[in-house]
Design a protein around this motif. Structure first.
Motif, short mmCIF file in Angstrom:
data_model
loop_
_atom_site.label_atom_id
_atom_site.label_comp_id
_atom_site.label_asym_id
_atom_site.label_seq_id
_atom_site.Cartn_x
_atom_site.Cartn_y
_atom_site.Cartn_z
N ASP A 46 0.87 -1.18 0.00
CA ASP A 46 0.00 0.00 0.00
C ASP A 46 0.90 1.23 0.00
N CYS A 47 0.92 1.97 -1.10
CA CYS A 47 1.80 3.13 -1.22
C CYS A 47 1.05 4.41 -0.89
N ILE A 48 1.59 5.18 0.03
CA ILE A 48 0.98 6.45 0.39
C ILE A 48 1.54 7.55 -0.50
N VAL A 49 0.67 8.27 -1.17
CA VAL A 49 1.11 9.31 -2.10
C VAL A 49 0.60 10.68 -1.66
N GLY A 50 1.41 11.69 -1.97
CA GLY A 50 1.01 13.06 -1.64
C GLY A 50 1.76 13.66 -0.48
N GLY A 51 2.65 12.87 0.16
CA GLY A 51 3.43 13.41 1.28
C GLY A 51 2.54 13.95 2.38
N THR A 52 2.68 15.24 2.68
CA THR A 52 1.84 15.88 3.70
C THR A 52 0.48 16.27 3.14
N GLY A 53 0.32 16.11 1.84
CA GLY A 53 -0.94 16.49 1.19
C GLY A 53 -0.85 17.79 0.43
N GLU A 54 0.10 18.64 0.83
CA GLU A 54 0.19 19.96 0.22
C GLU A 54 1.13 19.95 -0.99
N THR A 55 0.73 19.21 -1.99
CA THR A 55 1.46 19.18 -3.25
C THR A 55 0.46 19.13 -4.40
N LEU A 56 0.93 19.32 -5.60
CA LEU A 56 0.04 19.39 -6.75
C LEU A 56 -0.62 18.06 -7.06
N ALA A 57 -1.84 18.12 -7.55
CA ALA A 57 -2.59 16.91 -7.89
C ALA A 57 -1.86 16.09 -8.94
N LYS A 58 -1.23 16.76 -9.91
CA LYS A 58 -0.54 16.02 -10.97
C LYS A 58 0.69 15.29 -10.42
N VAL A 59 1.30 15.83 -9.37
CA VAL A 59 2.44 15.16 -8.73
C VAL A 59 1.95 13.90 -8.01
N LYS A 60 0.84 14.02 -7.32
CA LYS A 60 0.27 12.86 -6.62
C LYS A 60 -0.13 11.77 -7.62
N ALA A 61 -0.70 12.20 -8.73
CA ALA A 61 -1.11 11.24 -9.76
C ALA A 61 0.10 10.53 -10.35
N TYR A 62 1.17 11.26 -10.56
CA TYR A 62 2.39 10.66 -11.12
C TYR A 62 3.02 9.69 -10.11
N GLU A 63 3.00 10.06 -8.85
CA GLU A 63 3.49 9.16 -7.79
C GLU A 63 2.70 7.85 -7.81
N ALA A 64 1.38 7.98 -7.94
CA ALA A 64 0.52 6.79 -7.97
C ALA A 64 0.85 5.91 -9.17
N LYS A 65 1.06 6.53 -10.30
CA LYS A 65 1.39 5.79 -11.53
C LYS A 65 2.69 5.01 -11.36
N LEU A 66 3.72 5.66 -10.83
CA LEU A 66 5.01 5.00 -10.63
C LEU A 66 4.92 3.90 -9.57
N ALA A 67 4.13 4.13 -8.52
CA ALA A 67 3.97 3.14 -7.45
C ALA A 67 3.33 1.86 -7.99
N VAL A 68 2.31 2.01 -8.83
CA VAL A 68 1.64 0.84 -9.42
C VAL A 68 2.62 0.08 -10.32
N ARG A 69 3.40 0.82 -11.10
CA ARG A 69 4.42 0.17 -11.95
C ARG A 69 5.42 -0.61 -11.11
N ALA A 70 5.74 -0.10 -9.92
CA ALA A 70 6.72 -0.75 -9.04
C ALA A 70 6.14 -1.94 -8.29
N GLY A 71 4.81 -2.10 -8.35
CA GLY A 71 4.20 -3.27 -7.71
C GLY A 71 3.18 -2.98 -6.63
N ALA A 72 2.83 -1.72 -6.41
CA ALA A 72 1.83 -1.41 -5.38
C ALA A 72 0.46 -1.90 -5.83
N GLY A 73 -0.24 -2.56 -4.92
CA GLY A 73 -1.59 -3.02 -5.22
C GLY A 73 -2.64 -2.10 -4.65
N GLU A 74 -2.19 -1.19 -3.77
CA GLU A 74 -3.10 -0.23 -3.15
C GLU A 74 -2.42 1.14 -3.10
N ILE A 75 -3.22 2.18 -3.22
CA ILE A 75 -2.73 3.56 -3.16
C ILE A 75 -3.53 4.31 -2.10
#
Length: 199
Positions: A46-75
């Motif tokens: 389960d990969c937590i994305v967005g850090g503290t939350g105060e970051t851009l939506a597109k950054v969070k989305a990109y983090e999620a994309k990379l996490a799934v590629r790396a094997g995360a089954g949950e975001i």
């Protein structure tokens, strides 16, 4: 946390998850691939994305994309507290939708924190469901049961930070019986020693 997680610590996390048969283990984006590749690791990452939350939506989305590629089954998505406090629900919805799209097959959970009221958590849970997320993730609080009932027609509820119940003390009767058995054993020992000496 500032120094990160060492390989030895990650191995301990993996072993602990296996021992308790954990469904998922939550880590930051840096550790997804390493945890997924641990020998014997069977839980979902389960990969937590967005850090503290105060970051851009597109950054969070990109983090999620990379996490799934790396094997995360949950975001698990950390929302912007500033957007929520300022009533910018349209931006919050876009954030959830954007991450949900990039997560593709992974389960998306929206994270609420302890500073929120139960009413705020309920509102976020309904918003999350409408925007493609499957779970609202909240730290344990006394009204979790009520929140779960109120969310029944929208998303599911994940409760974190639950303390394990302590082992119950032995019943008085059991403790007394154990003490009597111990005393009886102690009384028998000298007698057995005497018999052995006489032989």
């Amino acid at each position: 946390a500032g120094q990160g997680i060492s390989p030895a610590e990650l191995k301990k996390i993996s072993d602990a998850a296996s021992r308790v048969n954990a469904a998922a283990v939550r880590v930051g984006p840096l550790y997804v691939a390493a945890l997924k590749g641990m020998p014997g690791f069977r839980a979902a990452v389960d990969c937590i994305v967005g850090g503290t939350g105060e970051t851009l939506a597109k950054v969070k989305a990109y983090e999620a994309k990379l996490a799934v590629r790396a094997g995360a089954g949950e975001i698990t998505l950390v929302l912007s507290a500033a957007l929520l406090k300022n009533g910018r629900t349209g931006d919050v919805r876009r954030e959830i939708r954007r991450v949900s799209r990039k997560a593709r097959r992974a389960i998306v959970k929206v994270c609420a924190d302890k500073s929120m009221t139960a009413e705020e958590m309920l509102r976020i849970g309904r918003m999350a469901s409408e925007c493609g997320a499957k779970f609202l993730s909240v730290p344990f609080f006394p009204d979790c049961g009520r929140l779960k009932k109120e969310l029944h027609d929208s998303c599911m509820l994940e409760v974190t930070e639950v303390e394990p119940a302590p082992d119950p003390p032995p019943a008085a009767g059991m403790a007394e019986t154990a003490k009597k058995e111990e005393n009886a054993e102690n009384e028998e020992k000298p007698e057995k020693a005497k018999i052995k000496a006489e032989k």
